[in-house]
Design an enzyme around this catalytic site. Structure first.
Site: not given
Length: 266
Positions: A133, A151
């Site tokens: 991420k 997220d």
């Protein structure tokens, strides 16, 4: 109002078309969508993203100006006094662990990448505290490499939209990537995250004012009455912040808005 149902027999092509219609509507809703962490270079974005775990971008943006004034690059950060750095990072929460991560990744960048943040995912994920991420955030926003940043907001909305049923972030990333052209991955990420922070909240989504309600199989999980839902809106969409919204739509930057006295929090 009953929850809208998407056919369980929705074909891959129909899913792709619905996903792209949602993205088009979100693009109209949030033409100003950007990464909400402030940064001037890859190192600043990398550190800010690592620090953003378990806190808000607003909190990080309040912390990083002094941090980067004191430690402007990986070499300076690698030589930082640990106790001093902990005090600077205290407002971000979990400051001891974050201090250790920032020091470790800065040292790794200096030792293995000559002080420069690498521009490849396979290198970024070798840095302490950096997963896919964070790597995708840095690549997409600091290097211009298209990527999907999963997220908590993105994962939640991807499942609510029926784009995936996965809970693993990597699986979510790969499932959603199949629905869009690579050139659209970065902006899809920004728009979905914006929507999750402003309308499609975790506990009580504002379904009654959602621009993609007609395309969402999860419509009805939150407040469906438009008047009540409008009171749940956050950030620039919140009641009483019409001037901020107008100026964002007019293209004013976050720095310009802050200079004009606007608060960019929820």
């Amino acid at each position: 109002m009953a929850r809208r149902k998407i056919s369980p027999d929705e074909s891959p092509l129909a899913l792709k078309r619905r996903a792209r219609r949602i993205n088009k509507i979100l693009a109209e809703q949030y033409p100003y969508a950007v990464a909400e962490l402030d940064f001037r270079n890859p190192f600043e974005l990398l550190v800010a993203t690592v620090l953003s775990a378990q806190t808000t971008d607003v909190r990080i943006n309040a912390t990083t100006p002094a941090l980067f004034a004191r430690y402007p690059d990986a070499r300076a950060m690698a030589e930082a006094d640990e106790a001093e750095l902990q005090e600077m990072l205290r407002p971000t929460g979990f400051f001891r662990a974050k201090t250790a991560s920032v020091l470790a990744l800065s040292n790794r960048i200096v030792d293995e990448f000559d002080g420069e943040v690498p521009g490849r995912l396979e290198d970024l994920v070798t840095l302490p505290g950096v997963g896919r991420k964070t790597a995708n955030v840095v690549l997409a926003n600091a290097f211009g490499v298209p990527g999907i940043s999963v997220d908590t907001h993105f994962g939640r909305l991807a499942r609510r939209f029926g784009w995936t049923d996965a809970t693993d972030a990597v699986k979510v990333e790969f499932d959603v990537a199949e629905l869009f052209e690579p050139k659209d991955w970065t902006m899809v990420s920004h728009r979905v995250i914006f929507h999750g922070r402003r309308i499609c909240h975790a506990r009580k989504p504002a379904c009654g004012v959602c621009p993609v309600a007609a395309l969402c199989p999860s419509f009805g999980e939150g407040e469906v009455d438009p008047d009540k839902a409008a009171k749940l809106l956050k950030y620039e969409l919140a009641p009483g912040r019409e001037e901020l919204l107008a100026r964002m739509r007019a293209g004013e930057s976050r720095a310009e808005l802050r200079a004009a006295g606007f608060k960019l929090d929820a």
